[in-house]
Design a protein around this motif. Structure first.
Motif, PDB file in Angstrom:
ATOM      1  N   ILE A   1      -0.334   1.253  -3.904  1.00  0.00           N
ATOM      2  CA  ILE A   1      -0.023   2.630  -3.515  1.00  0.00           C
ATOM      3  C   ILE A   1       0.310   3.343  -4.816  1.00  0.00           C
ATOM      4  N   LEU A   2      -0.525   4.259  -5.203  1.00  0.00           N
ATOM      5  CA  LEU A   2      -0.364   4.980  -6.457  1.00  0.00           C
ATOM      6  C   LEU A   2       0.047   6.413  -6.123  1.00  0.00           C
ATOM      7  N   ILE A   3       1.250   6.775  -6.507  1.00  0.00           N
ATOM      8  CA  ILE A   3       1.804   8.070  -6.113  1.00  0.00           C
ATOM      9  C   ILE A   3       1.822   9.024  -7.302  1.00  0.00           C
ATOM     10  N   THR A   4       1.180  10.154  -7.110  1.00  0.00           N
ATOM     11  CA  THR A   4       1.196  11.227  -8.092  1.00  0.00           C
ATOM     12  C   THR A   4       2.214  12.270  -7.635  1.00  0.00           C
ATOM     13  N   PRO A   5       3.311  12.416  -8.383  1.00  0.00           N
ATOM     14  CA  PRO A   5       4.329  13.397  -7.984  1.00  0.00           C
ATOM     15  C   PRO A   5       3.821  14.827  -8.115  1.00  0.00           C
ATOM     16  N   THR A   6       4.231  15.666  -7.176  1.00  0.00           N
ATOM     17  CA  THR A   6       3.966  17.100  -7.284  1.00  0.00           C
ATOM     18  C   THR A   6       5.261  17.862  -7.554  1.00  0.00           C
ATOM     19  N   THR A   7       6.376  17.355  -7.034  1.00  0.00           N
ATOM     20  CA  THR A   7       7.689  17.956  -7.260  1.00  0.00           C
ATOM     21  C   THR A   7       8.721  16.852  -7.437  1.00  0.00           C
TER      22      THR A   7
ATOM     23  N   VAL B   1      -4.225   5.106  -1.803  1.00  0.00           N
ATOM     24  CA  VAL B   1      -4.088   3.734  -1.324  1.00  0.00           C
ATOM     25  C   VAL B   1      -5.354   2.979  -1.714  1.00  0.00           C
ATOM     26  N   ILE B   2      -5.161   1.904  -2.493  1.00  0.00           N
ATOM     27  CA  ILE B   2      -6.304   1.175  -3.031  1.00  0.00           C
ATOM     28  C   ILE B   2      -6.117  -0.302  -2.702  1.00  0.00           C
TER      29      ILE B   2
ATOM     30  N   ILE C   1       3.255   1.163  -6.705  1.00  0.00           N
ATOM     31  CA  ILE C   1       3.900   0.319  -5.700  1.00  0.00           C
ATOM     32  C   ILE C   1       2.855  -0.640  -5.150  1.00  0.00           C
ATOM     33  N   PHE C   2       3.237  -1.895  -5.030  1.00  0.00           N
ATOM     34  CA  PHE C   2       2.361  -2.892  -4.409  1.00  0.00           C
ATOM     35  C   PHE C   2       2.980  -3.317  -3.095  1.00  0.00           C
ATOM     36  N   SER C   3       2.119  -3.551  -2.099  1.00  0.00           N
ATOM     37  CA  SER C   3       2.606  -3.934  -0.780  1.00  0.00           C
ATOM     38  C   SER C   3       1.662  -4.933  -0.126  1.00  0.00           C
ATOM     39  N   GLU C   4       2.257  -5.858   0.603  1.00  0.00           N
ATOM     40  CA  GLU C   4       1.467  -6.819   1.383  1.00  0.00           C
ATOM     41  C   GLU C   4       0.899  -6.158   2.630  1.00  0.00           C
ATOM     42  N   GLY C   5       1.563  -5.131   3.123  1.00  0.00           N
ATOM     43  CA  GLY C   5       1.158  -4.448   4.347  1.00  0.00           C
ATOM     44  C   GLY C   5       2.367  -3.831   5.008  1.00  0.00           C
ATOM     45  N   GLY C   6       2.248  -3.485   6.273  1.00  0.00           N
ATOM     46  CA  GLY C   6       3.358  -2.902   7.019  1.00  0.00           C
ATOM     47  C   GLY C   6       2.968  -1.593   7.675  1.00  0.00           C
ATOM     48  N   LEU C   7       3.874  -1.108   8.498  1.00  0.00           N
ATOM     49  CA  LEU C   7       3.594   0.091   9.292  1.00  0.00           C
ATOM     50  C   LEU C   7       3.423   1.361   8.460  1.00  0.00           C
ATOM     51  N   LYS C   8       3.896   1.360   7.227  1.00  0.00           N
ATOM     52  CA  LYS C   8       3.706   2.549   6.386  1.00  0.00           C
ATOM     53  C   LYS C   8       2.222   2.909   6.261  1.00  0.00           C
ATOM     54  N   PHE C   9       1.363   1.883   6.333  1.00  0.00           N
ATOM     55  CA  PHE C   9      -0.078   2.145   6.201  1.00  0.00           C
ATOM     56  C   PHE C   9      -0.648   2.849   7.419  1.00  0.00           C
TER      57      PHE C   9
END
Length: 165
Positions: free
Chosen positions: A137-143, A107-108, A65-73
């Motif tokens: 945002i690179l997400i590695t799933p666990t479940t 988060v990179i 996922i790529f993001s410009e920014g926002g409150l998620k950070f």
């Protein structure tokens, strides 16, 4: 209200259901993920909660996922545990199809030394993305919890769970 009983409803029910073979389940989940490109990403830290609709790509078993920014950070700074949902429009009984993912986010930023290497490893044009100054945002799933009402036609439970770690 018995919260424990309500929370355990599906885990208890799933104990006696017909499971798909792991390879078949993994293929079904990956096909579902690859056929879509929009998710809802949920993050939290303490009392702060954020759920953001985002587009994604799926590469090498990870959500990109790529993001410009926002409150998620704000939450991701303190808590890398995420939830992600992908789903189809519900059109009545027998139409439910969705995926709930729990995982860990890395988060990179475009200014991080390994930004280009991370993107190159995912076969993404790093030079172009760095110019846009988008955060990865690179997400590695666990479940991965997959719901597909059509699985009943194959004599499987419509709810399936795949643990990756």
């Amino acid at each position: 209200m018995n919260y424990e009983q309500a929370a355990a409803f599906w885990t208890e029910k799933d104990k006696n259901t017909v499971k798909m073979p792991t390879d078949e389940l993994r293929t079904a989940i990956e096909d579902f993920i690859k056929a879509r490109n929009t998710c809802a990403l949920a993050v939290a830290d303490g009392d702060f909660i954020r759920c953001t609709p985002l587009t994604y790509k799926y590469r090498a078993g990870k959500f990109v996922i790529f993001s410009e920014g926002g409150l998620k950070f704000r939450a991701l700074k303190e808590n890398k545990h995420i939830a992600l949902a992908i789903y189809d429009e519900y059109k009545g009984p027998g139409s439910a199809k969705s995926l709930q993912v729990t995982g860990i986010a890395a988060v990179i930023g475009a200014d991080d030394p390994d930004y280009a290497a991370q993107l190159d490893s995912l076969d993404i044009n790093a030079a172009h993305m760095q110019k846009l100054h988008l955060t990865l945002i690179l997400i590695t799933p666990t479940t991965l919890e997959y719901l597909d009402a059509a699985l009943r036609d194959k004599s499987y439970s419509p709810r399936q769970c795949l643990k990756t770690s």
